[in-house]
Design a protein around this motif. Structure first.
Motif, PDB file in Angstrom:
ATOM      1  N   ALA A   1       0.530  -1.101   0.095  1.00  0.00           N
ATOM      2  CA  ALA A   1       0.178  -0.046  -0.141  1.00  0.00           C
ATOM      3  C   ALA A   1       0.815   1.461  -0.193  1.00  0.00           C
ATOM      4  CB  ALA A   1      -1.055  -0.174   1.179  1.00  0.00           C
ATOM      5  N   ALA A   2       2.074   1.050   0.674  1.00  0.00           N
ATOM      6  CA  ALA A   2       2.862   2.404   0.811  1.00  0.00           C
ATOM      7  C   ALA A   2       3.584   2.649  -0.690  1.00  0.00           C
ATOM      8  CB  ALA A   2       3.705   2.251   2.019  1.00  0.00           C
ATOM      9  N   ASP A   3       3.631   1.822  -1.499  1.00  0.00           N
ATOM     10  CA  ASP A   3       4.204   2.056  -2.815  1.00  0.00           C
ATOM     11  C   ASP A   3       3.869   3.203  -3.432  1.00  0.00           C
ATOM     12  OD1 ASP A   3       5.537  -0.490  -2.183  1.00  0.00           O
ATOM     13  OD2 ASP A   3       4.777  -1.406  -3.957  1.00  0.00           O
ATOM     14  N   THR A   4       2.877   3.747  -3.273  1.00  0.00           N
ATOM     15  CA  THR A   4       2.452   5.208  -4.256  1.00  0.00           C
ATOM     16  C   THR A   4       2.456   6.460  -3.003  1.00  0.00           C
ATOM     17  OG1 THR A   4      -0.215   4.501  -3.494  1.00  0.00           O
ATOM     18  CG2 THR A   4       0.667   3.653  -5.560  1.00  0.00           C
ATOM     19  N   THR A   5       2.941   6.328  -2.137  1.00  0.00           N
ATOM     20  CA  THR A   5       2.905   7.421  -1.355  1.00  0.00           C
ATOM     21  C   THR A   5       3.678   8.608  -1.859  1.00  0.00           C
ATOM     22  OG1 THR A   5       2.913   5.881   0.531  1.00  0.00           O
ATOM     23  CG2 THR A   5       3.443   8.185   1.123  1.00  0.00           C
ATOM     24  N   ASP A   6       4.851   8.256  -2.378  1.00  0.00           N
ATOM     25  CA  ASP A   6       5.764   9.506  -2.977  1.00  0.00           C
ATOM     26  C   ASP A   6       5.065   9.916  -4.338  1.00  0.00           C
ATOM     27  OD1 ASP A   6       7.872   8.942  -1.204  1.00  0.00           O
ATOM     28  OD2 ASP A   6       8.916   7.603  -2.597  1.00  0.00           O
ATOM     29  N   LEU A   7       4.287   8.873  -5.053  1.00  0.00           N
ATOM     30  CA  LEU A   7       3.614   9.618  -6.424  1.00  0.00           C
ATOM     31  C   LEU A   7       2.507  10.288  -5.707  1.00  0.00           C
ATOM     32  CD1 LEU A   7       2.909   9.680  -9.213  1.00  0.00           C
ATOM     33  CD2 LEU A   7       1.716   7.572  -9.083  1.00  0.00           C
ATOM     34  N   VAL A   8       1.696  10.125  -4.899  1.00  0.00           N
ATOM     35  CA  VAL A   8       0.562  11.101  -4.193  1.00  0.00           C
ATOM     36  C   VAL A   8       1.052  12.281  -3.720  1.00  0.00           C
ATOM     37  CG1 VAL A   8      -1.341  11.120  -2.711  1.00  0.00           C
ATOM     38  CG2 VAL A   8      -1.023   8.846  -3.913  1.00  0.00           C
ATOM     39  N   ALA A   9       2.198  12.310  -2.715  1.00  0.00           N
ATOM     40  CA  ALA A   9       2.622  13.335  -2.328  1.00  0.00           C
ATOM     41  C   ALA A   9       3.264  14.287  -3.363  1.00  0.00           C
ATOM     42  CB  ALA A   9       4.192  13.063  -1.499  1.00  0.00           C
ATOM     43  N   ALA A  10       3.803  13.557  -4.502  1.00  0.00           N
ATOM     44  CA  ALA A  10       4.456  14.687  -5.469  1.00  0.00           C
ATOM     45  C   ALA A  10       3.150  15.460  -6.527  1.00  0.00           C
ATOM     46  CB  ALA A  10       5.228  13.916  -6.582  1.00  0.00           C
ATOM     47  N   MET A  11       1.945  14.787  -6.480  1.00  0.00           N
ATOM     48  CA  MET A  11       0.891  15.429  -7.323  1.00  0.00           C
ATOM     49  C   MET A  11       0.538  17.010  -6.444  1.00  0.00           C
ATOM     50  SD  MET A  11      -0.087  13.395  -9.632  1.00  0.00           S
ATOM     51  CE  MET A  11       1.730  13.638  -9.976  1.00  0.00           C
ATOM     52  N   PHE A  12       0.717  17.297  -5.199  1.00  0.00           N
ATOM     53  CA  PHE A  12       0.362  18.438  -4.784  1.00  0.00           C
ATOM     54  C   PHE A  12       1.519  19.453  -5.596  1.00  0.00           C
ATOM     55  CE2 PHE A  12      -1.178  15.438  -1.867  1.00  0.00           C
ATOM     56  CZ  PHE A  12      -2.583  15.719  -1.716  1.00  0.00           C
ATOM     57  N   SER A  13       2.664  18.977  -5.538  1.00  0.00           N
ATOM     58  CA  SER A  13       3.626  19.843  -6.217  1.00  0.00           C
ATOM     59  C   SER A  13       3.330  20.146  -7.616  1.00  0.00           C
ATOM     60  CB  SER A  13       5.031  19.316  -5.911  1.00  0.00           C
ATOM     61  OG  SER A  13       5.687  19.283  -4.547  1.00  0.00           O
ATOM     62  N   PHE A  14       2.879  18.990  -8.245  1.00  0.00           N
ATOM     63  CA  PHE A  14       2.488  19.261  -9.786  1.00  0.00           C
ATOM     64  C   PHE A  14       1.395  20.220  -9.898  1.00  0.00           C
ATOM     65  CE2 PHE A  14      -0.039  17.603 -13.112  1.00  0.00           C
ATOM     66  CZ  PHE A  14       0.620  17.654 -14.208  1.00  0.00           C
ATOM     67  N   VAL A  15       0.423  20.064  -9.041  1.00  0.00           N
ATOM     68  CA  VAL A  15      -0.617  20.964  -9.084  1.00  0.00           C
ATOM     69  C   VAL A  15      -0.395  22.479  -8.928  1.00  0.00           C
ATOM     70  CG1 VAL A  15      -2.734  21.529  -7.736  1.00  0.00           C
ATOM     71  CG2 VAL A  15      -2.531  19.309  -8.255  1.00  0.00           C
TER      72      VAL A  15
END
Length: 364
Positions: free
Chosen positions: A263-277
């Protein structure tokens, strides 16, 4: 009645016949006697029912556990970014929703789990069987993060996406807004992904504003990544042109849901989405690109408006025809209740009226 009696007789189970001689397994307690061998069919039915219940409990537990594990692994990210993150809202046993608000540039975040119906053996079996017939059908556990943006968060109106090549066959079927784009390769993006963009200038602007290539190169992301899109259009074609206050801008991250153990494998990707926005407000486009984008939207609104007006005219014509047909039926019913002489007079009057109409047309 005879036919009904035959049907009922065929549905009625045969009467129970207790054999006089029985040498099988037998349980006795006072006046109660149970002989398992006489209830073999019922035993199989009970076993099937028990299997279905076990499958239901296992499927419900598995789906809920997968959603909870993912949220637990990402809750720290959501709590850092939002002032009001919430727990799951469950709809049935395969759909889970999370709603978060209270962040700059993001009006809200809808996190949506759409899992396989593991609680329903028949739905699950149908999906599994279909994979052997339709090679393009691949049921799975889907996870979507839908960031609804504040208007100022996206400086320009455009539709853009980066998509895993495995998803290209289905993505335009599922997303009307992505039909606006052209699919291309881009040297700045890893080769397993394709870019869908209205104009190349939009892609260049996004890649300059945010290091997306580095993010997508992370080997942990590839097994889960389906698409990342930025859009100012609805995902389904609207029935009429949208009013200014109805237009929304979204960033949508679509993933294959990781297993509970990963479940934690996508943590970095989700966190990066806020910088992307946050980086989208810095996307710079050439003036001619802005003009093209505006013209595309104006033409699209015109097409939708024409189609809506055509549909409205067709509906009005159908309603008028239905009204005329109802009026004719009412008149025919009224005439049918009259005497034969009165009906003959009406038929004669209609005949003379038809003759006068035909004569007037010839005279013209």
């Amino acid at each position: 009645m005879a036919g009904l009696a035959k049907v009922l007789a065929s549905l009625t189970p045969p009467p129970f016949v207790n054999p006089e001689e029985y040498d099988g397994l037998e349980f006795r307690w006072r006046w109660f006697v149970f002989r398992p061998a006489l209830f073999e069919r019922e035993g199989y039915l009970l076993l099937a029912l028990l299997g279905y219940v076990i499958f239901f409990v296992w499927g419900r537990w598995t789906n809920k556990g997968k959603a909870n594990k993912w949220l637990d692994a990402h809750l720290s990210v959501l709590e850092t970014q939002f002032s009001k993150p919430k727990r799951w809202i469950q709809d049935g046993y395969s759909d889970f929703f999370n709603f978060s608000t209270g962040r700059r540039n993001v009006a809200s975040l809808h996190t949506i789990f759409t899992l396989r119906p593991r609680h329903d053996f028949f739905q699950w079996g149908f999906q599994t069987a279909r994979t052997f017939i339709d090679l393009q059908y691949r049921p799975g556990d889907d996870l979507q993060l839908d960031f609804k943006l504040f208007p100022e968060a996206l400086a320009h109106d455009f539709v853009w996406a980066v998509v895993s090549k495995d998803e290209l066959l289905s993505v335009k079927t599922d997303r009307w807004d992505l039909t606006w784009t052209k699919t291309t390769e881009n040297a700045g993006i890893p080769s397993q992904f394709s870019v869908m963009s209205e104009f190349a200038d939009v892609t260049d602007g996004i890649l300059r504003a945010f290091p997306l290539a580095k993010l997508l190169a992370d080997p942990k992301i590839a097994p889960y990544f389906r698409s990342l899109s930025v859009t100012d259009q609805p995902r389904e074609r609207p029935a009429k042109p949208l009013e200014p206050n109805e237009r929304e801008k979204h960033v949508i991250l679509s993933l294959r849901a990781p297993s509970s153990s990963n479940a934690a494998d996508t943590t970095d990707l989700v966190a990066a989405m806020f910088s992307f926005v946050d980086a989208l407000s810095k996307v710079a486009l050439r003036p001619e690109t802005k003009t093209k984008l505006r013209k595309v939207r104006e033409e699209n609104d015109k097409d939708i408006k024409k189609e809506a007006e055509r549909d409205k005219k067709e509906e009005e014509a159908e309603a008028l025809e239905a009204k005329k047909a109802a009026k004719r039926r009412a008149e025919e019913e009224r005439i049918s209740k009259l005497s034969a002489a009165e009906q003959k007079k009406i038929v004669e009057r209609e005949r003379k009226r038809s003759i006068r109409k035909s004569q007037s047309k010839v005279a013209k």
